[in-house]
Design an enzyme around this catalytic site. Structure first.
Site, PDB file in Angstrom:
ATOM      1  N   TYR A 127      28.089  53.242  27.846  1.00  0.00           N
ATOM      2  CA  TYR A 127      28.683  52.005  28.353  1.00  0.00           C
ATOM      3  C   TYR A 127      29.931  51.733  27.525  1.00  0.00           C
ATOM      4  CZ  TYR A 127      28.655  46.976  29.499  1.00  0.00           C
ATOM      5  OH  TYR A 127      29.009  45.722  29.895  1.00  0.00           O
TER       6      TYR A 127
ATOM      7  N   LYS B  41      26.722  50.547  34.142  1.00  0.00           N
ATOM      8  CA  LYS B  41      26.063  49.231  34.218  1.00  0.00           C
ATOM      9  C   LYS B  41      24.603  49.406  34.616  1.00  0.00           C
ATOM     10  CE  LYS B  41      29.415  46.271  33.342  1.00  0.00           C
ATOM     11  NZ  LYS B  41      29.424  45.030  32.556  1.00  0.00           N
TER      12      LYS B  41
ATOM     13  N   ASP C 104      31.707  40.019  35.798  1.00  0.00           N
ATOM     14  CA  ASP C 104      32.871  39.673  34.970  1.00  0.00           C
ATOM     15  C   ASP C 104      33.117  38.171  34.966  1.00  0.00           C
ATOM     16  OD1 ASP C 104      33.804  42.397  34.207  1.00  0.00           O
ATOM     17  OD2 ASP C 104      33.795  42.588  36.380  1.00  0.00           O
TER      18      ASP C 104
HETATM   19  N1  LIG Z   1      33.006  40.923  26.679  1.00  0.00           N
HETATM   20  C1  LIG Z   1      32.689  40.992  27.939  1.00  0.00           C
HETATM   21  O1  LIG Z   1      31.530  40.945  28.332  1.00  0.00           O
HETATM   22  C2  LIG Z   1      33.764  41.136  28.942  1.00  0.00           C
HETATM   23  C3  LIG Z   1      35.046  41.382  28.552  1.00  0.00           C
HETATM   24  N2  LIG Z   1      36.017  41.486  29.482  1.00  0.00           N
HETATM   25  C4  LIG Z   1      37.328  41.865  29.003  1.00  0.00           C
HETATM   26  O2  LIG Z   1      38.266  40.845  29.234  1.00  0.00           O
HETATM   27  C5  LIG Z   1      39.528  41.426  29.474  1.00  0.00           C
HETATM   28  C6  LIG Z   1      40.094  40.862  30.751  1.00  0.00           C
HETATM   29  O3  LIG Z   1      39.298  41.294  31.854  1.00  0.00           O
HETATM   30  P1  LIG Z   1      39.454  40.625  33.264  1.00  0.00           P
HETATM   31  O4  LIG Z   1      39.402  39.147  33.144  1.00  0.00           O
HETATM   32  O5  LIG Z   1      38.513  41.309  34.164  1.00  0.00           O
HETATM   33  O6  LIG Z   1      40.959  41.084  33.589  1.00  0.00           O
HETATM   34  P2  LIG Z   1      42.071  40.256  34.379  1.00  0.00           P
HETATM   35  O7  LIG Z   1      43.162  41.185  34.675  1.00  0.00           O
HETATM   36  O8  LIG Z   1      41.436  39.513  35.484  1.00  0.00           O
HETATM   37  O9  LIG Z   1      42.569  39.182  33.291  1.00  0.00           O
HETATM   38  C7  LIG Z   1      43.440  39.463  32.217  1.00  0.00           C
HETATM   39  C8  LIG Z   1      44.423  38.303  32.137  1.00  0.00           C
HETATM   40  O10 LIG Z   1      45.181  38.425  30.941  1.00  0.00           O
HETATM   41  C9  LIG Z   1      46.518  38.118  31.261  1.00  0.00           C
HETATM   42  N3  LIG Z   1      47.444  38.675  30.296  1.00  0.00           N
HETATM   43  C10 LIG Z   1      47.918  39.945  30.209  1.00  0.00           C
HETATM   44  N4  LIG Z   1      48.840  40.042  29.246  1.00  0.00           N
HETATM   45  C11 LIG Z   1      48.961  38.812  28.703  1.00  0.00           C
HETATM   46  C12 LIG Z   1      49.766  38.279  27.666  1.00  0.00           C
HETATM   47  N5  LIG Z   1      50.654  39.034  27.003  1.00  0.00           N
HETATM   48  N6  LIG Z   1      49.625  36.972  27.351  1.00  0.00           N
HETATM   49  C13 LIG Z   1      48.747  36.199  28.019  1.00  0.00           C
HETATM   50  N7  LIG Z   1      47.969  36.649  29.023  1.00  0.00           N
HETATM   51  C14 LIG Z   1      48.074  37.941  29.353  1.00  0.00           C
HETATM   52  C15 LIG Z   1      46.701  38.708  32.649  1.00  0.00           C
HETATM   53  O11 LIG Z   1      47.841  38.181  33.310  1.00  0.00           O
HETATM   54  C16 LIG Z   1      45.388  38.315  33.317  1.00  0.00           C
HETATM   55  O12 LIG Z   1      45.456  37.044  33.909  1.00  0.00           O
HETATM   56  C17 LIG Z   1      39.305  42.942  29.546  1.00  0.00           C
HETATM   57  O13 LIG Z   1      39.686  43.532  28.330  1.00  0.00           O
HETATM   58  C18 LIG Z   1      37.834  43.079  29.759  1.00  0.00           C
HETATM   59  O14 LIG Z   1      37.323  44.246  29.185  1.00  0.00           O
HETATM   60  C19 LIG Z   1      35.785  41.305  30.814  1.00  0.00           C
HETATM   61  C20 LIG Z   1      34.527  41.085  31.269  1.00  0.00           C
HETATM   62  C21 LIG Z   1      33.415  41.034  30.360  1.00  0.00           C
HETATM   63  C1  LIG Z   2      32.014  44.191  29.751  1.00  0.00           C
HETATM   64  C2  LIG Z   2      32.729  44.135  31.005  1.00  0.00           C
HETATM   65  O1  LIG Z   2      32.146  43.895  32.038  1.00  0.00           O
HETATM   66  C3  LIG Z   2      34.158  44.326  30.998  1.00  0.00           C
HETATM   67  O2  LIG Z   2      34.748  44.473  29.938  1.00  0.00           O
HETATM   68  O3  LIG Z   2      34.723  44.354  32.114  1.00  0.00           O
HETATM   69 MG   LIG Z   3      33.368  44.349  33.737  1.00  0.00          MG
END
Ligand SMILES: NC(=O)C1=CN([C@@H]2O[C@H](COP(=O)(O)OP(=O)(O)OC[C@H]3O[C@@H](n4cnc5c(N)ncnc54)[C@H](O)[C@@H]3O)[C@@H](O)[C@H]2O)C=CC1
Ligand SMILES: CC(=O)C(=O)O
Ligand SMILES: [Mg+2]
Length: 558
Positions: free
Chosen positions: A98, A171, A266
């Site tokens: 994962y 997943k 997410d």
């Molecule tokens: N810890 C966890 O369980 C999870 C972590 N994540 C992580 O969160 C991150 C975002 O994922 P999502 O929300 O799915 O992606 P997304 O693409 O929907 O959101 C990312 C956001 O960050 C913004 N962004 C990019 N560069 C930027 C900057 N320089 N300044 C400010 N904002 C900026 C983008 O415009 C976008 O709105 C990923 O790295 C993902 O792995 C996502 C889901 C679960």
């Molecule tokens: C953990 C997860 O779902 C993500 O980083 O998109």
């Molecule tokens: Mg995810």
């Protein structure tokens, strides 16, 4: 060259079916009965012995990606053995099957490809959806869970087209290893709608549809057809959506959430695990939930999904809805989002600030920065879901620490190359005051004689239990009450008050932790009136439902 003929020696089917295959684990009697006489070396190994051998072979692999590929091959040969190895070494192997190594496996999918796993649905052949599912030869009662991805926003690494099948596979592996969801009753799905990644389109080995992403009405029709077909063929299945682009993720959930049993990990899973970390932090920090102030850096799918759940938690704790919404500040590429920010997305709008409120704030022409926002707002929680490595600088962390006694700092972006700050830096810069959680596993941090255990606020700590609870209760949908129950159940498993204690339970205990979470989810589903099964003892029903990696008769392996 000679063609193979019907006289080509056959491999008995049971050896090529990973769900039934036991390889050298078949007893002599089983070999005779299954037509395997003479087709295996004479020695018979127990599952434990096979698992030790597989683990040794795994150790010989030279990189994490090679380990991932090795484990996937094992997965494709003998699922019981694969899950035995995985559950025996869960904390060590979770980062391999994962997050974060799965990201590399996705990037390398078409090159490392060995054999297919899952169902590949193409937007170019929408009429084939039913036919493709029919090849599984499973009946309406036979599927508990389908994880699908269109791979537009894989982790923090963007669009990876058909390689996204591996996030569905990963997943699902976690659902089984962490919560005992039966691997014979799950299906990974790639929704191949094309890719906008030039490098894939130009790669001669790329295995997906070789055209840009289809968007608009054709995309929506394809998703609707998938939902309709999957839920009519497998009416008990929970339909998990993973790593879609932000506008599609949200639109699908909002449009179809009332009609289908959908879960977006997410948005909802990440929101709930972060709420769990926040609930733990609130116990330590002493500021009640209704008074928390949240700055979100990276206002996409995960960031706003989390904001919504923390806002709802503030409301439940007594804040008015308007007030709670006003206690959230979103920052994205244009800086702090205000009502006059151009290109504001619909789901960001509720949180956009009134421009007059921030008129006096420093703005270098490129928007109001994270640092300026932190200085002005003095938030209690800083969330990173931006994919921007290093965005939480020393100055930002110091400003957080000046503004509040125990700042909650959550750089959640994955994989490691995207994290907004390293936990060791956050602990040092905040002089041990910050309460930290990140999205990936990291070792403990030593600071000033205290060992800080860093919580892994990855949705993997929550979604397996949530899914199992949904399956056991037969819930017709995943309600906010079930998400809240899951978050509370996870938070309830730690005492974050001790110096350096983690905000969330350790991954080592994930199976037990998932059972507790699933029990709370079953109870919530019953209370909310969505359960179609109401076990008298939810805890017992959950534990009975948990699949174990053992061979056939269930007797413990040597
Ligand atoms: N810890 C966890 O369980 C999870 C972590 N994540 C992580 O969160 C991150 C975002 O994922 P999502 O929300 O799915 O992606 P997304 O693409 O929907 O959101 C990312 C956001 O960050 C913004 N962004 C990019 N560069 C930027 C900057 N320089 N300044 C400010 N904002 C900026 C983008 O415009 C976008 O709105 C990923 O790295 C993902 O792995 C996502 C889901 C679960
Ligand atoms: C953990 C997860 O779902 C993500 O980083 O998109
Ligand atoms: Mg995810």
């Amino acid at each position: 060259m000679a063609e193979h003929t019907a006289r080509t020696p056959a491999t008995p089917g049971v050896l090529t079916d990973p769900l039934r295959n036991r390889g050298a684990g078949f007893t002599q009697a089983e070999r005779d009965e299954l037509g395997l006489t003479g087709r295996l070396p004479s020695g018979v190994l127990g599952l434990g012995q096979q698992a030790r051998r597989a683990y040794q072979q795994l150790q010989a692999q030279g990189s994490d990606l090679a380990k991932n590929v090795y484990l996937e091959q094992l997965h494709d040969r003998n699922e019981t053995l694969y899950f035995r190895v995985l559950t025996d070494h869960l904390a060590e192997l979770l980062p391999i099957v994962y997050d974060p190594t799965v990201g590399e496996a996705i990037e390398r999918y078409s090159h490392e490809y060995r054999r297919p796993r899952g169902v590949f649905l193409s937007i170019d052949r929408p009429d084939d959806i039913g036919k493709a599912f029919a090849t599984l030869q499973l009946g309406p009662e036979d599927v508990d869970l389908i994880v699908c991805s269109d791979a537009e926003q894989i982790l923090g690494i963007g669009d990876w087209g058909v390689g996204g099948i591996q996030i569905a596979v990963g997943k699902l592996a976690v659902y089984t290893a962490a919560a005992g969801v039966d691997p014979a009753r799950v299906v990974p799905v790639s929704l191949d709608v094309g890719t906008d990644r030039e490098a894939l389109l130009k790669d001669p080995l790329y295995l997906g549809n070789r055209h840009p992403r289809v968007r608009g009405a054709a995309y929506d029709a394809f998703i609707e057809r998938y939902l309709r077909t999957a839920s009519s063929m497998f009416p008990r299945a929970l339909l998990h959506f993973e790593d879609f682009g932000p506008s599609n993720a949200r639109r699908i959930l909002v449009t179809h959430g009332d009609d289908y049993r959908i879960f977006n990990d997410d948005m909802q899973g990440t929101g709930a695990i972060t709420l769990a970390a926040a609930l733990s932090a609130v116990e330590v920090g002493g500021v009640p939930m209704r008074e928390q102030k949240l700055v979100v850096f990276g206002a996409g799918t995960a960031g706003v999904g989390i904001a919504d759940q923390l806002r709802d938690a503030m409301v439940r704790d007594g804040a008015g809805r308007r007030q709670a919404t006003a206690q959230v500040w979103l920052i994205d590429k244009p800086g702090l989002l205000t009502r006059d920010t151009s290109g504001l997305r619909d789901f960001q709008q509720p949180y956009a600030r009134d421009p007059s409120e921030v008129a006096g704030w420093a703005n270098d022409g490129g928007g109001i920065s994270l640092l300026e926002t932190v200085k002005q707002v003095q938030p209690t929680i800083l969330l990173g879901t931006s994919t921007v490595q290093g965005a939480f600088t020393r100055e930002v962390v110091e400003a957080m620490t000046e503004g509040t006694e125990r700042p909650v700092i959550l750089p959640l972006s994955n994989p490691t190359s995207r994290i907004e700050a390293r936990p060791a830096d956050v602990i040092a810069w905040s002089r041990g005051k910050a309460l930290v959680a990140v999205g990936i596993p990291v070792p403990p941090v030593e600071h000033d004689g205290v060992t800080y255990r860093i919580a892994q606020a990855n949705n993997a700590l929550l979604y397996p239990g949530l899914g199992l609870g949904t399956i056991v209760s037969g819930a017709s949908k995943v309600t906010d009450g079930m998400l809240l129950a899951a978050a509370r159940a996870v938070a309830g498993q730690v005492d974050a008050g001790a110096p350096g204690a983690s905000l969330l339970p350790p991954v080592e205990n994930l199976r037990e932790s998932s059972a507790i979470t699933a029990t709370a989810v079953v109870e919530a589903a019953v209370d909310e009136g969505v359960a179609t099964r109401k076990p008298a003892d939810a805890g017992q029903a959950v534990r009975q439902a948990m699949w174990e990696p053992v061979y056939g008769d269930g007797s413990p392996a040597p």
